[in-house]
Each structure stands twice: as structure tokens, then as C-alpha cells.
Design a protein around this motif. Structure first.
Motif, PDB file in Angstrom:
ATOM      1  N   GLY A 157       0.810  -1.209   0.000  1.00  0.00           N
ATOM      2  CA  GLY A 157       0.000   0.000   0.000  1.00  0.00           C
ATOM      3  C   GLY A 157       0.842   1.257   0.000  1.00  0.00           C
TER       4      GLY A 157
ATOM      5  N   TYR B 272      -5.361  -6.589   4.159  1.00  0.00           N
ATOM      6  CA  TYR B 272      -5.881  -5.567   3.244  1.00  0.00           C
ATOM      7  C   TYR B 272      -6.083  -4.246   3.975  1.00  0.00           C
TER       8      TYR B 272
ATOM      9  N   GLU C 137      -2.870  -2.651   3.862  1.00  0.00           N
ATOM     10  CA  GLU C 137      -2.652  -2.050   2.542  1.00  0.00           C
ATOM     11  C   GLU C 137      -3.259  -0.650   2.487  1.00  0.00           C
ATOM     12  N   LEU C 138      -4.461  -0.521   3.030  1.00  0.00           N
ATOM     13  CA  LEU C 138      -5.149   0.761   3.016  1.00  0.00           C
ATOM     14  C   LEU C 138      -4.391   1.790   3.848  1.00  0.00           C
TER      15      LEU C 138
ATOM     16  N   THR D 173      -1.328   2.829   1.899  1.00  0.00           N
ATOM     17  CA  THR D 173      -1.667   3.761   0.821  1.00  0.00           C
ATOM     18  C   THR D 173      -1.831   5.174   1.360  1.00  0.00           C
TER      19      THR D 173
ATOM     20  N   LEU E 224      -8.674   0.342  -2.519  1.00  0.00           N
ATOM     21  CA  LEU E 224      -8.040  -0.952  -2.687  1.00  0.00           C
ATOM     22  C   LEU E 224      -8.224  -1.439  -4.124  1.00  0.00           C
TER      23      LEU E 224
END
Length: 285
Positions: free
Chosen positions: A27, A79, A82-83, A86, A196
Motif C-alpha cells: 500500500g 488488506y 494495505e489501506l 496507501t 483498494l
């Protein structure tokens, strides 16, 4: 060892990354590479600025936002990382003071730091918008971001044609992500800036591809605070077969419904799966 390859395909920028040590690193690299597009979208997306952010200032939003964040983080921790990556990579605050936001619910909304929610609001917009009173929704903002597909399978051909009818706020705010995974597989995803991969379409090295269409929910059908569409779609990118993808969709505990077109490029098999909350679904072959 990670690798990063950048490129441009007919005006659409692409980033190839991986293998990465974890979701946060993936991310972060995406956010760092596409920081300009992400921050531009945050400043221009009228649904975010005129509907989602004002709703987030209201104390009545806090239970919903807290449930969404806790349930999705628990179900898909990688996930969620990942966010967060980011957001950090693009210099956009994420959820580091979400708990403080809830504690400060009694304070004036003008004093509340709602910017910390911007990335989360983008990724949960489908799960949040039905709870915004219609009187507070701007009729001048087009919230119709439905897409459409044509699916054809015969003895001589198999075709899946997707029309990406996304909101105008996404013009200039999309890119391609190709990720090489530690297990040797990979996926490629058309990605909305700040979200995502992918709530639009993608495919992987196992021969699985998918496209997505909206299914606007009735409010009584929504499982408030359950699993978000973006997290379910991200999980599909790592499915190893069309049957694995079906299992992931069926067990997702989605908050709102969606339509998934699953394509097995090796066997020329195409399925349409239409879902609703509480694990309801209908499959068309």
C-alpha cells in the motif's frame, strides 16, 4: 526482494510491484507512486466533500464508522494494512485518531478533525451513502456509478465486455496495479485512486478474471457495519479458481449487495453472481 516497474498504457499509468514483505509495504508503494492522483481526487470528489465528510462530522455516523473499521480490520487485516500503507505513502491521514473522533462526539462538529477519515470514506462509500438522509444529499451530484457488462459464451467463443460507467470524479484518478505475490502468483487490477485494488475489474495468473456491477440496496437489506465491497473485491484478486472465488464471495458477510462477473480464462466458463447482505446470493451460468 521487491521490484518496482512503472509504465503507461494508452494514457493509463501502471505500477508493477512485489513481492512485498507485507500488505502495508504494498500500500505504501502504491500511495507513494500515485500520491498526486490520490490527493487530487480527495480535493475534487464532490460525493466525498459534500456528502461523506459532512456525514462523518455528525455524531450519528460514529457507530457505523467504528463498526465498519473494526469488522473489516478483523476480517481482512492484511488488506486493512494495505489501506493504511496507501494513506501513509500518499501523505493522507487515515485512522490514527478515529478513537479520539468518537470520544469527541459531544464537541462542536467544526472542531472535529474529519480529514483522518478521507481514505476510509472513499473505500466504504457504498456502505455509508444509504445512511445519509436524502434531505442532506445534493441533487446536483451524480451518485450513479453503475457499470454494465455483456457476457457471451458459445461453442466458438467466450466474451466478457465491460463498460466502466464510474462517477466523473474518477476521470484522471485511476491507474493499473500489477502485484507479484510471494507465492509466485500475480494479479493486475484497474484501481480507483485511494481505494483498494480493485472495485472495477482485474485478473490474476491463475486464469481468473472478474468485472463488477453495482446493485443498489434497499435500506432494510443493509447489514450496517459489516464487510465492505472493496475488501471483498480485493480478496477476489487472490482467488486460485472460479470455485475459490465463489467461496470467498459466499462467505464474505457483505454489508451491501453487488454483482460479480467471474471469468475462468482457461475453461471459458463465465458466471454472474448477484449478492445481497447476510450471505444471500444468486448465480447465473
Amino acid at each position: 526482494m521487491e521490484s518496482i516497474i512503472t509504465g503507461r498504457i494508452t494514457g493509463l499509468e501502471m505500477l508493477e510491484i512485489g513481492p512485498c514483505k507485507d500488505g502495508y509495504e504494498m500500500g505504501f508503494l502504491i500511495g507513494q507512486r500515485f500520491s498526486r492522483q490520490i490527493n487530487s481526487r480527495l480535493s475534487k470528489d464532490l460525493i466525498l466533500r459534500n456528502q461523506l465528510l459532512p456525514f462523518a462530522r455528525s455524531p450519528r455516523s460514529h457507530t457505523l464508522l467504528k463498526s465498519l473499521s473494526e469488522n473489516n480490520k478483523r476480517r481482512y487485516p492484511n488488506y486493512w494494512d494495505e489501506l493504511q500503507g496507501t494513506a501513509q505513502g500518499s501523505d493522507v491521514p487515515f485512522l490514527e485518531v478515529l478513537s479520539n473522533l468518537m470520544v469527541r462526539a459531544e464537541r462542536s462538529t467544526a472542531e472535529m478533525e474529519v480529514d483522518v477519515l478521507q481514505i476510509m470514506l472513499l473505500n466504504f462509500r457504498k456502505e455509508i451513502l444509504p445512511f445519509i438522509p436524502k434531505a442532506e444529499q445534493s441533487s446536483s451530484i451524480d451518485t450513479n456509478d453503475d457499470c454494465s457488462d455483456i457476457l457471451v459464451v458459445s461453442d466458438s467463443m467466450a466474451v466478457a465486455a465491460h463498460n466502466e460507467d464510474a462517477n466523473v470524479a474518477l476521470v484522471g484518478h485511476t491507474y493499473l496495479i500489477k502485484r507479484n505475490l510471494p507465492n509466485g502468483s500475480s494479479f493486475t487490477a484497474y484501481t480507483y485512486a485511494g481505494e483498494l485494488p480493485s472495485c472495477a475489474f482485474g485478473f490474476n495468473s491463475h486464469g481468473l478474471a472478474f468485472t463488477l456491477n453495482s446493485v443498489p440496496p434497499s435500506k432494510h437489506e443493509i447489514d450496517a457495519g459489516a464487510i465492505g465491497r472493496n475488501f471483498i473485491c480485493r480478496d477476489l484478486l487472490e482467488a486460485q479458481s472460479i470455485d475459490d472465488a465463489l467461496t470467498r464471495i459466499h462467505s464474505s458477510e457483505a454489508s451491501v449487495g453487488h454483482s460479480y462477473n467471474l471469468i475462468d480464462t482457461k475453461t471459458r466458463r463465465i458466471l454472474n453472481v448477484e449478492t445481497a447482505s447476510r450471505n444471500q446470493l444468486k448465480t447465473r451460468v
